[in-house]
Design a protein around this motif. Structure first.
Motif, PDB file in Angstrom:
ATOM      1  N   VAL A  21      97.579  21.092  99.359  1.00 54.99           N
ATOM      2  CA  VAL A  21      96.117  20.977  99.371  1.00 54.99           C
ATOM      3  C   VAL A  21      95.616  20.213  98.152  1.00 54.99           C
ATOM      4  CG1 VAL A  21      93.932  22.260  99.422  1.00 54.99           C
ATOM      5  CG2 VAL A  21      95.952  23.235 100.534  1.00 54.99           C
ATOM      6  N   ARG A  22      94.742  19.246  98.403  1.00 55.71           N
ATOM      7  CA  ARG A  22      93.982  18.578  97.320  1.00 55.71           C
ATOM      8  C   ARG A  22      92.506  18.775  97.623  1.00 55.71           C
ATOM      9  NH1 ARG A  22      94.844  12.525  95.142  1.00 55.71           N
ATOM     10  NH2 ARG A  22      96.477  13.659  94.037  1.00 55.71           N
ATOM     11  N   HIS A  23      91.754  19.109  96.567  1.00 57.89           N
ATOM     12  CA  HIS A  23      90.327  19.401  96.752  1.00 57.89           C
ATOM     13  C   HIS A  23      89.596  18.998  95.461  1.00 57.89           C
ATOM     14  CE1 HIS A  23      86.678  21.833  97.273  1.00 57.89           C
ATOM     15  NE2 HIS A  23      86.984  21.932  98.555  1.00 57.89           N
TER      16      HIS A  23
ATOM     17  N   GLU B 105      94.342  20.760  87.604  1.00 63.43           N
ATOM     18  CA  GLU B 105      95.778  20.498  87.424  1.00 63.43           C
ATOM     19  C   GLU B 105      96.340  19.659  88.555  1.00 63.43           C
ATOM     20  OE1 GLU B 105      98.875  22.611  85.964  1.00 63.43           O
ATOM     21  OE2 GLU B 105      97.712  24.279  85.128  1.00 63.43           O
ATOM     22  N   HIS B 106      97.491  19.105  88.330  1.00 62.97           N
ATOM     23  CA  HIS B 106      98.230  18.339  89.332  1.00 62.97           C
ATOM     24  C   HIS B 106      99.706  18.614  89.045  1.00 62.97           C
ATOM     25  CE1 HIS B 106      99.340  15.382  92.154  1.00 62.97           C
ATOM     26  NE2 HIS B 106      98.531  14.395  91.819  1.00 62.97           N
ATOM     27  N   PRO B 107     100.166  19.829  89.353  1.00 59.81           N
ATOM     28  CA  PRO B 107     101.498  20.227  88.882  1.00 59.81           C
ATOM     29  C   PRO B 107     102.653  19.376  89.399  1.00 59.81           C
ATOM     30  CG  PRO B 107     100.517  21.950  90.300  1.00 59.81           C
ATOM     31  CD  PRO B 107      99.451  20.946  90.014  1.00 59.81           C
TER      32      PRO B 107
ATOM     33  N   GLY C 299      91.477  13.629  83.175  1.00 56.80           N
ATOM     34  CA  GLY C 299      92.762  13.328  83.816  1.00 56.80           C
ATOM     35  C   GLY C 299      93.571  14.600  84.024  1.00 56.80           C
ATOM     36  N   ARG C 300      93.602  15.071  85.276  1.00 55.51           N
ATOM     37  CA  ARG C 300      94.315  16.344  85.543  1.00 55.51           C
ATOM     38  C   ARG C 300      95.817  16.168  85.367  1.00 55.51           C
ATOM     39  NH1 ARG C 300      92.254  16.090  91.747  1.00 55.51           N
ATOM     40  NH2 ARG C 300      93.355  14.216  92.380  1.00 55.51           N
ATOM     41  N   THR C 301      96.320  14.932  85.550  1.00 49.91           N
ATOM     42  CA  THR C 301      97.761  14.743  85.363  1.00 49.91           C
ATOM     43  C   THR C 301      98.117  14.913  83.884  1.00 49.91           C
ATOM     44  OG1 THR C 301      97.673  12.354  85.001  1.00 49.91           O
ATOM     45  CG2 THR C 301      97.781  13.092  87.287  1.00 49.91           C
ATOM     46  N   VAL C 302      97.196  14.497  83.023  1.00 50.96           N
ATOM     47  CA  VAL C 302      97.412  14.671  81.572  1.00 50.96           C
ATOM     48  C   VAL C 302      97.417  16.161  81.226  1.00 50.96           C
ATOM     49  CG1 VAL C 302      96.285  14.365  79.332  1.00 50.96           C
ATOM     50  CG2 VAL C 302      96.439  12.445  80.906  1.00 50.96           C
TER      51      VAL C 302
ATOM     52  N   THR D 121      96.378   6.656  81.462  1.00 50.22           N
ATOM     53  CA  THR D 121      95.670   6.972  82.721  1.00 50.22           C
ATOM     54  C   THR D 121      94.462   6.053  82.891  1.00 50.22           C
ATOM     55  OG1 THR D 121      94.055   8.462  81.742  1.00 50.22           O
ATOM     56  CG2 THR D 121      96.168   9.420  82.373  1.00 50.22           C
ATOM     57  N   ARG D 122      93.980   6.005  84.106  1.00 51.29           N
ATOM     58  CA  ARG D 122      92.746   5.253  84.361  1.00 51.29           C
ATOM     59  C   ARG D 122      91.549   6.136  83.968  1.00 51.29           C
ATOM     60  NH1 ARG D 122      89.924   6.866  89.100  1.00 51.29           N
ATOM     61  NH2 ARG D 122      91.112   8.630  89.885  1.00 51.29           N
ATOM     62  N   VAL D 123      90.401   5.513  83.811  1.00 54.50           N
ATOM     63  CA  VAL D 123      89.169   6.275  83.590  1.00 54.50           C
ATOM     64  C   VAL D 123      88.791   6.914  84.934  1.00 54.50           C
ATOM     65  CG1 VAL D 123      86.749   6.126  82.914  1.00 54.50           C
ATOM     66  CG2 VAL D 123      88.450   4.648  81.809  1.00 54.50           C
ATOM     67  N   GLN D 124      88.631   8.238  84.933  1.00 57.64           N
ATOM     68  CA  GLN D 124      88.379   8.981  86.187  1.00 57.64           C
ATOM     69  C   GLN D 124      86.876   8.904  86.502  1.00 57.64           C
ATOM     70  OE1 GLN D 124      91.392  11.231  87.411  1.00 57.64           O
ATOM     71  NE2 GLN D 124      92.225   9.511  86.238  1.00 57.64           N
ATOM     72  N   ARG D 125      86.442   7.713  86.929  1.00 58.91           N
ATOM     73  CA  ARG D 125      85.003   7.448  87.099  1.00 58.91           C
ATOM     74  C   ARG D 125      84.342   8.408  88.061  1.00 58.91           C
ATOM     75  NH1 ARG D 125      84.211   2.372  84.540  1.00 58.91           N
ATOM     76  NH2 ARG D 125      86.277   1.659  83.942  1.00 58.91           N
TER      77      ARG D 125
ATOM     78  N   LEU E 127      99.305   6.461  88.208  1.00 55.70           N
ATOM     79  CA  LEU E 127      98.759   5.582  89.248  1.00 55.70           C
ATOM     80  C   LEU E 127      97.736   6.375  90.096  1.00 55.70           C
ATOM     81  CD1 LEU E 127     101.878   3.542  90.378  1.00 55.70           C
ATOM     82  CD2 LEU E 127     100.271   3.026  88.545  1.00 55.70           C
ATOM     83  N   PRO E 128      96.735   5.767  90.694  1.00 52.69           N
ATOM     84  CA  PRO E 128      96.552   4.334  90.799  1.00 52.69           C
ATOM     85  C   PRO E 128      96.118   3.710  89.478  1.00 52.69           C
ATOM     86  CG  PRO E 128      94.637   5.442  91.718  1.00 52.69           C
ATOM     87  CD  PRO E 128      95.628   6.514  91.372  1.00 52.69           C
ATOM     88  N   ARG E 129      96.540   2.447  89.308  1.00 56.49           N
ATOM     89  CA  ARG E 129      96.091   1.655  88.173  1.00 56.49           C
ATOM     90  C   ARG E 129      94.838   0.932  88.647  1.00 56.49           C
ATOM     91  NH1 ARG E 129     100.489  -2.534  85.730  1.00 56.49           N
ATOM     92  NH2 ARG E 129     101.017  -2.803  87.907  1.00 56.49           N
TER      93      ARG E 129
HETATM   94  N1  ASP Z   1      96.696  10.062  91.181  1.00 52.18           N
HETATM   95  C1  ASP Z   1      96.351  10.874  90.039  1.00 52.18           C
HETATM   96  C2  ASP Z   1      95.456  12.028  90.453  1.00 52.18           C
HETATM   97  O1  ASP Z   1      95.260  12.244  91.626  1.00 52.18           O
HETATM   98  C3  ASP Z   1      95.803  10.085  88.910  1.00 52.18           C
HETATM   99  C4  ASP Z   1      94.478   9.385  89.133  1.00 52.18           C
HETATM  100  O2  ASP Z   1      93.860   9.513  90.194  1.00 52.18           O
HETATM  101  O3  ASP Z   1      94.078   8.678  88.214  1.00 52.18           O
HETATM  102  O4  ASP Z   1      94.985  12.743  89.588  1.00 52.18           O
END
Ligand code: ASP
Length: 372
Positions: A140-142, A168-170, A205-208, A267-271, A306-308
């Motif tokens: 699940v992603r939400h 989070e994004h474990p 950035g949840r991956t961070v 990471t990209r900026v999570q606009r 990614l995505p970049r």
């Molecule tokens: N794909 C990763 C995420 O879903 C990173 C990102 O979107 O920047 O968190």
């Protein structure tokens, strides 16, 4: 072979029937990287190594030959994955689905709110209870932080968090550390004792967040942070690192963060999570060849979830670094499949032996699968 045994018992009144806060294992949800200690992580990575040839349809990595056989597995024959993505995704959804399919399972999927009954006002709990009745495991992603735990509380099968808002994004952190171990290992290094620059949008950035929390199971890591103004790392995540005994340095420039590091995670900026205007100072490239050259870091391991964001002035990783020897971003995406296989196998209680006896070589045309 014994069928994967999934204990669906659920203590009355328990919010997290598979034990949130306990270590990840058979029959457990995967909601947070805090469900890993070092031995649990080592077990998962060992399983990911075991299934890598199945993920990559080849007999092993590293030899520069064409694959000579196609490794296929049917250990999850008859199992159904419910894949629910209420936020955009390319890699995470397709690699989870590919992982399940390559283990012989089947996938049902819904993407976006528009095509689910949530658009008619259905609650997370009702959706979860219903869909979990159709599946053996849910991914699940939400967009809301904490929402995947809500799904888990109402589900009758294990739920894997594929990203909950800025939370989070474990599974991403697991594949990131799996990749970092391999990349540093090839250079004779280890994650223990390494220096890692983490740069970009550290606030959203949840991956961070997941990566830095998971680093706490390693020893003696130096983390060098750089984020533009207003996108700094939340204090709580910083505290996780320092309480694990790691050294944390907040740098004023990206060049300062990169100097002397073994690897950079950017990471990209999570606009989509920024309300209001993105500060004007956030423009140009965050990392490009000239920045790496200035930091004397042209051979550093370069990672990105990614995505970049390749749009002009997006303040991300420039593609002018793509021919550098340390570029690991596509190793991360490839490794995502076998790490996610290992997650499914663990949650569904499948041992390496069960995988072995259900795996065979198929003499398909291998010419489309080059070694990576
Ligand atoms: N794909 C990763 C995420 O879903 C990173 C990102 O979107 O920047 O968190």
């Amino acid at each position: 072979m014994t069928a994967p045994d999934l204990d669906q018992s659920r203590p009355n009144g328990s919010l997290h029937p598979y034990g949130e806060g306990e270590l990840f294992g058979k029959g457990k949800h995967l909601l947070s990287v805090s469900q890993f200690d070092r031995p649990t992580l080592v077990d998962l990575f060992t399983l990911a190594d075991t299934v890598a040839p199945i993920a990559q349809r080849q007999l092993g990595r590293g030899d520069r030959q064409l694959a000579t056989g196609q490794t296929v597995c049917s250990v999850l024959d008859g199992a159904v994955l419910g894949s629910l993505f209420f936020e955009p995704s390319t890699r995470t959804r397709l690699s989870f689905e590919s992982a399940f399919l390559r283990l012989g399972g089947e996938v049902t999927t819904t993407t976006g709110f528009t095509f689910s009954s949530m658009a008619k006002g259905e609650s997370i709990e009702d959706t979860s209870r219903v869909v979990s009745g159709y599946s053996d495991v849910l991914v699940v992603r939400h967009p809301d932080e904490g929402s995947v735990a809500q799904f888990a509380a109402a589900s009758v099968v294990p739920v894997i968090n594929a990203g909950d808002g800025a939370g989070e994004h474990p599974s991403q952190a697991l594949l990131d550390l799996y990749t970092l171990e391999k990349e540093l290992g090839q250079r004779g290094g280890t994650v223990d004792g390494s220096t890692i620059a983490v740069v970009g949008d550290l606030r959203h950035g949840r991956t961070v967040h997941s990566l830095l929390k998971l680093l706490t199971v390693y020893r003696d890591v130096s983390v060098r942070l750089f984020a533009p103004e207003s996108l700094e790392l939340p204090d709580e995540t910083a505290r996780h690192l320092t309480s694990a005994g790691h050294r944390l340095t907040v740098c004023d420039t990206v060049v300062e963060a990169l100097r002397g590091a073994d690897a950079v995670y950017t990471t990209r900026v999570q606009r989509e999570r920024i309300t209001g205007e993105v500060p004007a100072s956030i423009q140009g490239n965050l990392i490009d060849r000239s920045v790496l050259a200035e930091a004397d870091a042209l051979d550093i391991v370069i990672m990105h979830p990614l995505p970049r964001d390749s749009r002009h002035d997006a303040y991300d990783l420039s593609s002018d670094v793509d021919d550098l020897p340390g570029l690991a971003i596509f190793h991360q995406t490839d490794n995502g499949v076998n790490v996610r296989m290992a997650i499914f196998l663990t949650a569904l209680g499948c041992s390496p032996e069960m995988v072995r006896v259900t795996t065979k070589q198929r003499p398909w045309d291998a010419t489309l699968h080059w070694n990576r």
